[in-house]
Design a protein around this motif. Structure first.
Motif, PDB file in Angstrom:
ATOM      1  N   GLN A  12       0.841  -1.190   0.000  1.00 26.85           N
ATOM      2  CA  GLN A  12       0.000   0.000   0.000  1.00 26.85           C
ATOM      3  C   GLN A  12       0.877   1.241   0.000  1.00 26.85           C
ATOM      4  OE1 GLN A  12      -2.407  -0.429   3.542  1.00 26.85           O
ATOM      5  NE2 GLN A  12      -0.912   0.581   4.851  1.00 26.85           N
ATOM      6  N   VAL A  13       0.301   2.349  -0.430  1.00 29.81           N
ATOM      7  CA  VAL A  13       0.966   3.651  -0.363  1.00 29.81           C
ATOM      8  C   VAL A  13       0.090   4.571   0.470  1.00 29.81           C
ATOM      9  CG1 VAL A  13       2.261   3.455  -2.515  1.00 29.81           C
ATOM     10  CG2 VAL A  13      -0.056   4.383  -2.558  1.00 29.81           C
ATOM     11  N   ARG A  14       0.750   5.479   1.213  1.00 28.94           N
ATOM     12  CA  ARG A  14       0.027   6.414   2.074  1.00 28.94           C
ATOM     13  C   ARG A  14       0.655   7.796   1.955  1.00 28.94           C
ATOM     14  NH1 ARG A  14       1.278   5.788   7.154  1.00 28.94           N
ATOM     15  NH2 ARG A  14       2.989   4.342   6.760  1.00 28.94           N
ATOM     16  N   LEU A  15      -0.179   8.811   2.027  1.00 25.79           N
ATOM     17  CA  LEU A  15       0.282  10.191   2.128  1.00 25.79           C
ATOM     18  C   LEU A  15      -0.218  10.742   3.450  1.00 25.79           C
ATOM     19  CD1 LEU A  15       1.678  12.688   0.897  1.00 25.79           C
ATOM     20  CD2 LEU A  15      -0.553  13.308  -0.071  1.00 25.79           C
ATOM     21  N   SER A  16       0.713  11.030   4.353  1.00 25.96           N
ATOM     22  CA  SER A  16       0.373  11.607   5.662  1.00 25.96           C
ATOM     23  C   SER A  16       0.597  13.106   5.611  1.00 25.96           C
ATOM     24  CB  SER A  16       1.257  11.005   6.755  1.00 25.96           C
ATOM     25  OG  SER A  16       1.164   9.602   6.765  1.00 25.96           O
ATOM     26  N   TYR A  17      -0.300  13.847   6.239  1.00 21.82           N
ATOM     27  CA  TYR A  17      -0.195  15.309   6.282  1.00 21.82           C
ATOM     28  C   TYR A  17      -0.316  15.760   7.731  1.00 21.82           C
ATOM     29  CZ  TYR A  17      -1.264  20.233   5.685  1.00 21.82           C
ATOM     30  OH  TYR A  17      -1.247  21.596   5.783  1.00 21.82           O
ATOM     31  N   MET A  18       0.614  16.603   8.158  1.00 23.06           N
ATOM     32  CA  MET A  18       0.624  17.121   9.522  1.00 23.06           C
ATOM     33  C   MET A  18       0.624  18.655   9.483  1.00 23.06           C
ATOM     34  SD  MET A  18       0.838  14.527  11.640  1.00 23.06           S
ATOM     35  CE  MET A  18       0.514  12.910  10.948  1.00 23.06           C
ATOM     36  N   ASP A  19      -0.284  19.247  10.207  1.00 20.39           N
ATOM     37  CA  ASP A  19      -0.304  20.695  10.413  1.00 20.39           C
ATOM     38  C   ASP A  19      -0.778  20.894  11.852  1.00 20.39           C
ATOM     39  OD1 ASP A  19      -0.310  23.409  10.274  1.00 20.39           O
ATOM     40  OD2 ASP A  19      -1.958  23.566   8.844  1.00 20.39           O
ATOM     41  N   VAL A  20       0.163  20.804  12.782  1.00 20.79           N
ATOM     42  CA  VAL A  20      -0.155  20.730  14.202  1.00 20.79           C
ATOM     43  C   VAL A  20       0.471  21.898  14.945  1.00 20.79           C
ATOM     44  CG1 VAL A  20      -0.037  19.286  16.263  1.00 20.79           C
ATOM     45  CG2 VAL A  20      -0.157  18.204  14.009  1.00 20.79           C
ATOM     46  N   VAL A  21      -0.326  22.590  15.747  1.00 20.11           N
ATOM     47  CA  VAL A  21       0.198  23.616  16.651  1.00 20.11           C
ATOM     48  C   VAL A  21       0.662  22.904  17.914  1.00 20.11           C
ATOM     49  CG1 VAL A  21      -0.363  25.643  18.035  1.00 20.11           C
ATOM     50  CG2 VAL A  21      -1.300  25.413  15.724  1.00 20.11           C
ATOM     51  N   LEU A  22       1.951  23.009  18.213  1.00 18.85           N
ATOM     52  CA  LEU A  22       2.552  22.310  19.350  1.00 18.85           C
ATOM     53  C   LEU A  22       2.439  23.176  20.595  1.00 18.85           C
ATOM     54  CD1 LEU A  22       5.783  21.139  17.490  1.00 18.85           C
ATOM     55  CD2 LEU A  22       3.710  19.798  17.909  1.00 18.85           C
ATOM     56  N   THR A  23       1.782  22.658  21.606  1.00 19.65           N
ATOM     57  CA  THR A  23       1.582  23.438  22.825  1.00 19.65           C
ATOM     58  C   THR A  23       2.841  23.450  23.687  1.00 19.65           C
ATOM     59  OG1 THR A  23       0.767  21.551  24.100  1.00 19.65           O
ATOM     60  CG2 THR A  23      -0.867  22.813  22.852  1.00 19.65           C
ATOM     61  N   GLU A  24       2.954  24.465  24.499  1.00 18.33           N
ATOM     62  CA  GLU A  24       4.077  24.560  25.441  1.00 18.33           C
ATOM     63  C   GLU A  24       4.037  23.386  26.421  1.00 18.33           C
ATOM     64  OE1 GLU A  24       6.304  25.453  29.024  1.00 18.33           O
ATOM     65  OE2 GLU A  24       4.100  25.386  28.940  1.00 18.33           O
ATOM     66  N   ARG A  25       2.844  22.976  26.840  1.00 20.73           N
ATOM     67  CA  ARG A  25       2.714  21.859  27.772  1.00 20.73           C
ATOM     68  C   ARG A  25       3.240  20.567  27.155  1.00 20.73           C
ATOM     69  NH1 ARG A  25       0.827  17.563  27.864  1.00 20.73           N
ATOM     70  NH2 ARG A  25      -0.340  17.949  25.970  1.00 20.73           N
ATOM     71  N   TRP A  83       4.431  16.865   4.984  1.00 18.80           N
ATOM     72  CA  TRP A  83       3.806  15.694   4.384  1.00 18.80           C
ATOM     73  C   TRP A  83       4.857  14.593   4.260  1.00 18.80           C
ATOM     74  CZ3 TRP A  83       6.221  14.038   0.014  1.00 18.80           C
ATOM     75  CH2 TRP A  83       6.989  14.976  -0.680  1.00 18.80           C
ATOM     76  N   GLU A  84       4.358  13.350   4.207  1.00 13.90           N
ATOM     77  CA  GLU A  84       5.257  12.210   4.063  1.00 13.90           C
ATOM     78  C   GLU A  84       4.563  11.134   3.225  1.00 13.90           C
ATOM     79  OE1 GLU A  84       8.492  10.789   6.999  1.00 13.90           O
ATOM     80  OE2 GLU A  84       6.583   9.961   7.687  1.00 13.90           O
ATOM     81  N   LEU A  85       5.227  10.688   2.179  1.00 12.68           N
ATOM     82  CA  LEU A  85       4.733   9.624   1.324  1.00 12.68           C
ATOM     83  C   LEU A  85       5.405   8.327   1.750  1.00 12.68           C
ATOM     84  CD1 LEU A  85       3.010   8.891  -1.183  1.00 12.68           C
ATOM     85  CD2 LEU A  85       5.065   9.294  -2.558  1.00 12.68           C
ATOM     86  N   SER A  86       4.599   7.293   2.032  1.00 12.06           N
ATOM     87  CA  SER A  86       5.121   6.015   2.523  1.00 12.06           C
ATOM     88  C   SER A  86       4.672   4.874   1.622  1.00 12.06           C
ATOM     89  CB  SER A  86       4.635   5.737   3.949  1.00 12.06           C
ATOM     90  OG  SER A  86       5.042   6.740   4.835  1.00 12.06           O
ATOM     91  N   TYR A  87       5.597   3.947   1.397  1.00 12.79           N
ATOM     92  CA  TYR A  87       5.289   2.691   0.725  1.00 12.79           C
ATOM     93  C   TYR A  87       5.415   1.595   1.769  1.00 12.79           C
ATOM     94  CZ  TYR A  87       6.093  -1.607  -1.866  1.00 12.79           C
ATOM     95  OH  TYR A  87       6.043  -2.894  -2.305  1.00 12.79           O
ATOM     96  N   ASP A  88       4.324   0.866   2.006  1.00 13.39           N
ATOM     97  CA  ASP A  88       4.282  -0.166   3.041  1.00 13.39           C
ATOM     98  C   ASP A  88       4.274  -1.549   2.414  1.00 13.39           C
ATOM     99  OD1 ASP A  88       3.932   1.978   4.812  1.00 13.39           O
ATOM    100  OD2 ASP A  88       1.751   1.777   4.782  1.00 13.39           O
ATOM    101  N   LYS A  89       5.085  -2.442   2.967  1.00 14.56           N
ATOM    102  CA  LYS A  89       5.139  -3.841   2.539  1.00 14.56           C
ATOM    103  C   LYS A  89       4.759  -4.689   3.744  1.00 14.56           C
ATOM    104  CE  LYS A  89       6.334  -7.131  -0.408  1.00 14.56           C
ATOM    105  NZ  LYS A  89       5.644  -7.316  -1.685  1.00 14.56           N
TER     106      LYS A  89
END
Length: 199
Positions: A63-76, A98-104
């Motif tokens: 399978q192939v996956r495209l992960s997307y992250m847009d996260v505000v990182l809290t001080e805590r 973003w990160e494109l992954s190929y999974d086996k």
């Protein structure tokens, strides 16, 4: 998120995962697309912004996956024990990319090994001082994880535990914002938990 509520969420999530992965060697994967919402980063950072993935399983083993992250990182979160990017207090930030992954998949199990490539931006800003670290880089890496397309026996419910390990091609050296250390960003790993739907 209050600590007691966070602890309840962690316990419920652990039981949910444990129940579903108890039959980790059942071959129930099917071809087709899937989407998922990432819960671990989002819980730790009070669901601020968005993190998710889309993917396509083109054979039972691949399978192939495209992960997307847009996260505000809290001080805590950054000053807590679960974050390894920062040592100290009074720093908040953003994690985008973003990160494109190929999974086996490994045999007929739901466990997989993966190759990944992506592009990420890390921003850390001191909450009291006018100081920040802002860098971005392309990345390559490997990873492993567990993917179930009929989690808990519910048709279409997906669970993906993804642990990518990436090498930044333009690494960030260790630096300081006030007395808080921003650790070197050269080789970084994450623990991501995606829950979603396959179609």
């Amino acid at each position: 998120m209050k600590k007691s509520l966070k602890n309840v969420f962690v316990i419920v999530s652990f039981l949910y995962i444990a129940l579903g992965t108890s039959n980790a060697f059942c071959d129930d994967r099917k071809k087709g697309g899937f989407i998922g919402y990432e819960l671990n980063e989002m819980v730790l950072n009070e669901f601020n912004k968005f993190a998710g993935e889309v993917g396509y399983r083109f054979r039972k083993e691949d399978q192939v996956r495209l992960s997307y992250m847009d996260v505000v990182l809290t001080e805590r979160h950054l000053s807590g024990s679960e974050a390894s990017a920062v040592d100290g207090d009074n720093v908040e930030g953003k994690f985008q990319g973003w990160e494109l992954s190929y999974d086996k998949f490994i045999g007929s199990s739901n466990w997989y090994l993966s190759l990944n490539a992506g592009h990420f931006r890390h921003l850390y800003q001191h909450t009291l001082l006018d100081e920040k670290v802002d860098f971005e880089s392309n990345s390559v890496g490997i990873g492993f994880g567990y993917f179930d397309s009929n989690h808990l026996g519910i048709d279409g419910l997906t669970l993906n535990i993804s642990i990518p390990i990436r090498k930044y091609l333009n690494p960030q050296d260790k630096t300081y914002l006030g007395n808080t250390k921003i650790n070197e960003h050269s080789v970084i790993n994450n623990f991501w938990l995606f829950v979603g739907y396959s179609f």
